[in-house]
Scaffold this motif. Structure first.
Motif, PDB file in Angstrom:
ATOM      1  N   ALA A 500       0.816  -1.218   0.000  1.00  0.00           N
ATOM      2  CA  ALA A 500       0.000   0.000   0.000  1.00  0.00           C
ATOM      3  C   ALA A 500       0.851   1.268   0.000  1.00  0.00           C
ATOM      4  CB  ALA A 500      -0.926   0.001   1.215  1.00  0.00           C
ATOM      5  N   ARG A 501       2.137   1.136  -0.301  1.00  0.00           N
ATOM      6  CA  ARG A 501       3.006   2.317  -0.315  1.00  0.00           C
ATOM      7  C   ARG A 501       2.588   3.256  -1.453  1.00  0.00           C
ATOM      8  NH1 ARG A 501       5.322  -1.806  -2.947  1.00  0.00           N
ATOM      9  NH2 ARG A 501       6.504  -1.414  -4.875  1.00  0.00           N
ATOM     10  N   GLY A 502       2.910   4.514  -1.279  1.00  0.00           N
ATOM     11  CA  GLY A 502       2.632   5.484  -2.327  1.00  0.00           C
ATOM     12  C   GLY A 502       1.301   6.184  -2.205  1.00  0.00           C
ATOM     13  N   TYR A 503       0.482   5.816  -1.220  1.00  0.00           N
ATOM     14  CA  TYR A 503      -0.827   6.456  -1.047  1.00  0.00           C
ATOM     15  C   TYR A 503      -0.797   7.563   0.016  1.00  0.00           C
ATOM     16  CZ  TYR A 503      -3.071   2.863  -3.904  1.00  0.00           C
ATOM     17  OH  TYR A 503      -3.454   2.050  -4.945  1.00  0.00           O
ATOM     18  N   GLY A 504       0.375   7.828   0.596  1.00  0.00           N
ATOM     19  CA  GLY A 504       0.469   8.863   1.608  1.00  0.00           C
ATOM     20  C   GLY A 504      -0.224   8.502   2.908  1.00  0.00           C
ATOM     21  N   VAL A 505      -0.260   7.205   3.214  1.00  0.00           N
ATOM     22  CA  VAL A 505      -0.964   6.720   4.411  1.00  0.00           C
ATOM     23  C   VAL A 505       0.029   6.526   5.549  1.00  0.00           C
ATOM     24  CG1 VAL A 505      -2.334   4.826   5.354  1.00  0.00           C
ATOM     25  CG2 VAL A 505      -2.718   5.590   3.019  1.00  0.00           C
ATOM     26  N   ASN A 506      -0.405   6.863   6.759  1.00  0.00           N
ATOM     27  CA  ASN A 506       0.405   6.609   7.944  1.00  0.00           C
ATOM     28  C   ASN A 506      -0.093   5.331   8.613  1.00  0.00           C
ATOM     29  OD1 ASN A 506       2.330   7.071   9.975  1.00  0.00           O
ATOM     30  ND2 ASN A 506       0.784   8.030  11.270  1.00  0.00           N
ATOM     31  N   PHE A 507       0.804   4.383   8.826  1.00  0.00           N
ATOM     32  CA  PHE A 507       0.455   3.124   9.481  1.00  0.00           C
ATOM     33  C   PHE A 507       0.844   3.199  10.950  1.00  0.00           C
ATOM     34  CE2 PHE A 507       0.898   2.073   5.026  1.00  0.00           C
ATOM     35  CZ  PHE A 507      -0.150   1.197   4.798  1.00  0.00           C
ATOM     36  N   ARG A 508      -0.053   2.754  11.810  1.00  0.00           N
ATOM     37  CA  ARG A 508       0.188   2.772  13.247  1.00  0.00           C
ATOM     38  C   ARG A 508      -0.039   1.379  13.833  1.00  0.00           C
ATOM     39  NH1 ARG A 508      -0.212   8.014  15.810  1.00  0.00           N
ATOM     40  NH2 ARG A 508      -0.516   9.640  14.258  1.00  0.00           N
ATOM     41  N   ILE A 509       0.606   1.147  14.958  1.00  0.00           N
ATOM     42  CA  ILE A 509       0.537  -0.153  15.614  1.00  0.00           C
ATOM     43  C   ILE A 509       0.084   0.043  17.049  1.00  0.00           C
ATOM     44  CG2 ILE A 509       1.892  -2.143  16.371  1.00  0.00           C
ATOM     45  CD1 ILE A 509       3.731  -1.533  13.941  1.00  0.00           C
ATOM     46  N   VAL A 510      -0.881  -0.760  17.469  1.00  0.00           N
ATOM     47  CA  VAL A 510      -1.355  -0.725  18.851  1.00  0.00           C
ATOM     48  C   VAL A 510      -0.851  -1.974  19.554  1.00  0.00           C
ATOM     49  CG1 VAL A 510      -3.361  -0.630  20.367  1.00  0.00           C
ATOM     50  CG2 VAL A 510      -3.424   0.532  18.154  1.00  0.00           C
ATOM     51  N   PRO A 511       0.015  -1.814  20.559  1.00  0.00           N
ATOM     52  CA  PRO A 511       0.503  -2.991  21.302  1.00  0.00           C
ATOM     53  C   PRO A 511      -0.622  -3.679  22.061  1.00  0.00           C
ATOM     54  CG  PRO A 511       1.882  -1.053  21.687  1.00  0.00           C
ATOM     55  CD  PRO A 511       0.638  -0.581  20.994  1.00  0.00           C
ATOM     56  N   GLY A 512      -0.250  -4.755  22.744  1.00  0.00           N
ATOM     57  CA  GLY A 512      -1.254  -5.598  23.395  1.00  0.00           C
ATOM     58  C   GLY A 512      -2.034  -4.939  24.506  1.00  0.00           C
ATOM     59  N   ASP A 513      -1.452  -3.876  25.157  1.00  0.00           N
ATOM     60  CA  ASP A 513      -2.184  -3.271  26.263  1.00  0.00           C
ATOM     61  C   ASP A 513      -3.252  -2.298  25.795  1.00  0.00           C
ATOM     62  OD1 ASP A 513      -0.698  -1.146  25.386  1.00  0.00           O
ATOM     63  OD2 ASP A 513       0.599  -1.050  27.146  1.00  0.00           O
ATOM     64  N   LEU A 514      -3.286  -1.996  24.480  1.00  0.00           N
ATOM     65  CA  LEU A 514      -4.318  -1.157  23.867  1.00  0.00           C
ATOM     66  C   LEU A 514      -4.367   0.254  24.448  1.00  0.00           C
ATOM     67  CD1 LEU A 514      -7.287  -3.713  23.720  1.00  0.00           C
ATOM     68  CD2 LEU A 514      -5.577  -3.222  21.959  1.00  0.00           C
ATOM     69  N   GLU A 515      -3.249   0.741  24.977  1.00  0.00           N
ATOM     70  CA  GLU A 515      -3.252   2.073  25.574  1.00  0.00           C
ATOM     71  C   GLU A 515      -2.577   3.120  24.705  1.00  0.00           C
ATOM     72  OE1 GLU A 515      -4.848   3.028  28.297  1.00  0.00           O
ATOM     73  OE2 GLU A 515      -5.634   1.007  28.464  1.00  0.00           O
ATOM     74  N   VAL A 516      -1.690   2.713  23.807  1.00  0.00           N
ATOM     75  CA  VAL A 516      -1.006   3.683  22.958  1.00  0.00           C
ATOM     76  C   VAL A 516      -1.005   3.191  21.527  1.00  0.00           C
ATOM     77  CG1 VAL A 516       0.516   4.480  24.802  1.00  0.00           C
ATOM     78  CG2 VAL A 516       1.266   2.621  23.319  1.00  0.00           C
ATOM     79  N   MET A 517      -0.810   4.147  20.596  1.00  0.00           N
ATOM     80  CA  MET A 517      -0.602   3.822  19.200  1.00  0.00           C
ATOM     81  C   MET A 517       0.769   4.337  18.808  1.00  0.00           C
ATOM     82  SD  MET A 517      -4.143   4.379  17.157  1.00  0.00           S
ATOM     83  CE  MET A 517      -4.246   6.104  17.593  1.00  0.00           C
ATOM     84  N   VAL A 518       1.591   3.468  18.259  1.00  0.00           N
ATOM     85  CA  VAL A 518       2.944   3.826  17.871  1.00  0.00           C
ATOM     86  C   VAL A 518       2.963   4.096  16.381  1.00  0.00           C
ATOM     87  CG1 VAL A 518       5.326   3.062  17.777  1.00  0.00           C
ATOM     88  CG2 VAL A 518       3.902   2.419  19.712  1.00  0.00           C
TER      89      VAL A 518
END
Length: 686
Positions: A500-518
């Motif tokens: 999905a590269r090239g669409y100007g999208v930011n990908f984020r990851i939520v760890p297992g504790d579901l408290e932050v998005m990296v």
């Protein structure tokens, strides 16, 4: 010990946690030791490692000793046959270490290996394979030839952009954000050179390994994500200066020829000067714009006062003095640093400058020119300097028209999809929708199973499957893709990102504790935030007065401007009467407000502005409900409004608790600018 992993950390606790989680998954079947060297972090990183990763070998420094020195501390302790240097803002695939260790074992000539490194938007990070900075390579980079002709073997050598990133081959250098060395090659060349504080030590190490007869490889069929520069953001160092100092040190160390040194230094100089000048001029842009507007306002004021500009020459000294004072007030109001686009701060700074400048006309006869000119120019400065900053909210980088501030984080957030339909994915989607100031507009979920298509989960629709993610991103104009890590592997995650590269999208990851998005550009906390014991801004007298003045000015102007339409409605139109309850103490209806309204025909809303003028309604406030229904905001200091956060919300909230969150958010975060933004959005919506 098969593998030793070294991570240097500085003030990026959340990224470090996610990096360690991914490393643990990727080394489940490898005998591994992990070292974290903390360079005097102040964000709780040390406590995090001790609490959640007790098996990690932790080295705690009392000061930031630099990247090379910190790595050397751990290199003196490692026992592994292979040694990996891994940045704290990276995420590795499950197969990354297994694959690269196998490659090193199968290629005895290889002393160091790196892999494909992806940016958070799925694009290739060019520094993952590069050439040593020879005179020609430095020259092509310095003059921009490598950018103009990236696919040329002659000009594209700096980042090897002429080579296919989906092939494996020998290179001269790889990125220090992720590299694995054999113990034999490490023992042959020794530790990192500590004269490099932050940059250049990886390039120097690669150079020395190649000089010792080892080969360095870029391996394409496994990858990591590198968020790039997260620690350096919080370090407070001048990174441009440190980078070019490191490059100068590298040249002097490895090139004995005086001519080569001069040539490379010239190339570095040609790259450094534009960087420094760019940084300098970027800092000047806003003050220069303000100075031009200050002078423009004085010229207009002179023209208004005297009917011409024949006194302009006499006002030159006034222009210099008054402009300096206004610029000084803006500077001390942090309008050139932390609050560049704050319209309210700019207005307050201009008012302060106006008071100071006006006082000069009383105490200093030498510059006691027309007070009318000072007053007119001051009023114009309020409009111009506050106005352009307000307009700047609508034209940020990356979009033609986009609301920012509180409204941008509530009604107009970035279009977001959450990957997965598991409990964790639904929890993340719910939390994002419930966080009014999160800045995310959840458009739907993306499933791994085609049987989920069309279902409604977590209050939103399943838009499609993971295999059609690129099409969903394009069709829905998605800007954020969020991966909860409970179901999707890092392998699959990076495969999807690369596709999905090239669409100007930011990908984020939520760890297992579901408290932050990296993810880029920052870390978002998505845990529930209690809304108790709040000092509501709308309760403050100055906020109440400002809101009432806005209602009076705008409603009065609209009634005056549309008086012919109102007369026509009064005598020739008969619309259904809508009764709106007005509330007294305890939220009980005390009287009814009656007026004609039909949102589909804007002109039928005009009589309501008379109620705004009288103070029975507000332009921005709670939703207006029928007489038999008592609004949930009745006990809060907020009148029924012609528009508001709830009226603009998509989908419209129906649950009382959900509505209460909107009301609480509004009265807690109230500002005049927020009301103005809501009114603008309402006009565009109509």
């Amino acid at each position: 010990m098969e593998l030793s992993i070294i991570i240097i950390n500085f003030n990026v606790k959340e990224f470090l946690e996610q990096a360690l989680v991914s490393i643990q998954k990727a080394t489940e079947h490898i005998e591994t030791e992990i070292f974290v060297v903390d360079n005097a972090s102040q964000d709780g990183s040390v406590a995090l490692v001790r609490e959640k990763f007790p098996e990690v070998n932790l080295v705690v420094n009392t000061q930031n000793v630099g990247f090379a020195a910190a790595n050397n501390q751990a290199l003196k302790l490692v026992r592994g046959r292979f040694i990996a240097l891994v940045n704290n803002d990276t995420i590795v695939q499950e197969d990354t270490f297994t694959h690269l260790l196998r490659f090193l074992k199968n290629h005895p000539e290889a002393g160091m290996v790196g892999c494909k490194i992806l940016n958070p938007d799925g694009t290739l990070q060019l520094a993952c394979r590069r050439s040593a900075p020879s005179p020609w390579v430095a020259f092509t980079k310095a003059v921009g030839l490598s950018r103009l002709f990236p696919h040329s073997r002659l000009f594209g050598r700096y980042n090897l952009t002429y080579l296919d990133p989906d092939e494996t081959y020998e290179v001269e250098a790889i990125s220090g954000s992720f590299m694995i060395v054999k113990r034999e090659s490490f023992e042959a060349v020794g530790y990192l050179d500590e004269t490099f504080f932050m940059y250049g030590e990886d390039l120097d190490w690669c150079h020395r390994i190649r000089q010792a007869g080892w080969k360095i490889y870029y391996v394409h069929d496994t990858s990591i994500i590198h968020f790039k520069g997260e620690s350096s953001k919080t370090s407070g160092f001048d990174h441009i200066r440190i980078f070019y100092q490191a490059m100068r040190l590298y040249v002097r160390k490895h090139y004995n020829s005086r001519f080569f040194q001069l040539f490379l230094m010239l190339g570095i100089f040609l790259r450094a000067v534009p960087s420094f000048l760019g940084k300098f001029f970027n800092a000047l842009i806003v003050p220069v714009v303000d100075l031009m507007l200050l002078n423009l306002s004085l010229i207009v004021a002179l023209y208004i006062r005297f009917g011409g500009l024949h006194h302009l020459k006499a006002y030159i000294i006034v222009t210099v003095l008054y402009s300096s004072i206004w610029l000084g007030c803006l500077f001390f109001a942090l309008c050139y640093s932390k609050f560049i686009y704050s319209a309210s701060r700019a207005v307050l700074a201009v008012i302060a400058g106006l008071i100071i400048n006006t006082s000069f006309t009383f105490f200093f006869n030498q510059i006691a020119y027309s007070r009318a000119v000072v007053l007119i120019s001051g009023l114009l400065n309020i409009l111009l300097l506050g106005g352009w900053r307000f307009v700047a909210h609508f034209f940020p980088k990356g979009g033609l028209v986009r609301y920012k501030g509180l409204l941008g984080r509530t009604m107009l957030g970035r279009r977001t999809i959450v990957v997965g339909t598991s409990k964790a994915s639904c929890t993340v989607a719910n939390r994002l929708q419930n966080r009014l100031d999160g800045g995310f507009e959840v458009r739907g979920l993306v499933s791994f199973n085609s049987e989920d298509l069309g279902k409604h989960l977590a209050g939103t629709e399943v838009l499609g499957t993971i295999n059609n993610l690129a099409a969903i991103i394009k069709q829905q104009k998605i800007k954020e893709v969020i991966f909860p890590t409970d179901r999707i592997s890092y392998d699959k995650m990076m495969e999807v990102m690369y596709q999905a590269r090239g669409y100007g999208v930011n990908f984020r990851i939520v760890p297992g504790d579901l408290e932050v998005m990296v993810g880029k550009p920052n870390i978002d906390f998505i845990g529930d935030v209690p809304l108790l014991d709040i000092d509501y801004k709308l309760n403050q007298p100055i906020a109440f007065i400002a809101k009432r003045l806005l209602d009076l000015v705008l409603s009065g102007f609209i009634l005056l401007a549309t008086s012919p339409v109102l007369l026509t409605l009064r005598y020739f139109k008969r619309m259904p009467i809508v009764k709106i309850p007005l509330h007294g103490e305890g939220g009980k209806p005390t009287t009814c407000l009656e007026f004609q309204t039909d949102a589909k025909r804007w002109y039928t809303l005009l009589p309501a502005f008379y109620s705004v003028l009288k103070g029975e309604l507000s332009l921005v406030g709670a939703e207006m409900l029928p007489l038999h229904s008592v609004p949930h905001a009745a006990k809060l200091p907020i009148k029924p409004g012609l528009t508001g956060l709830i009226q603009l919300a998509k989908p419209s909230p129906t649950d009382k608790k959900e509505k209460e969150r909107y009301y609480l958010f509004y009265i807690k975060n109230y500002s005049l600018l927020l009301d103005v933004e809501i009114l603008f959005k309402t006009v565009f919506k109509l």
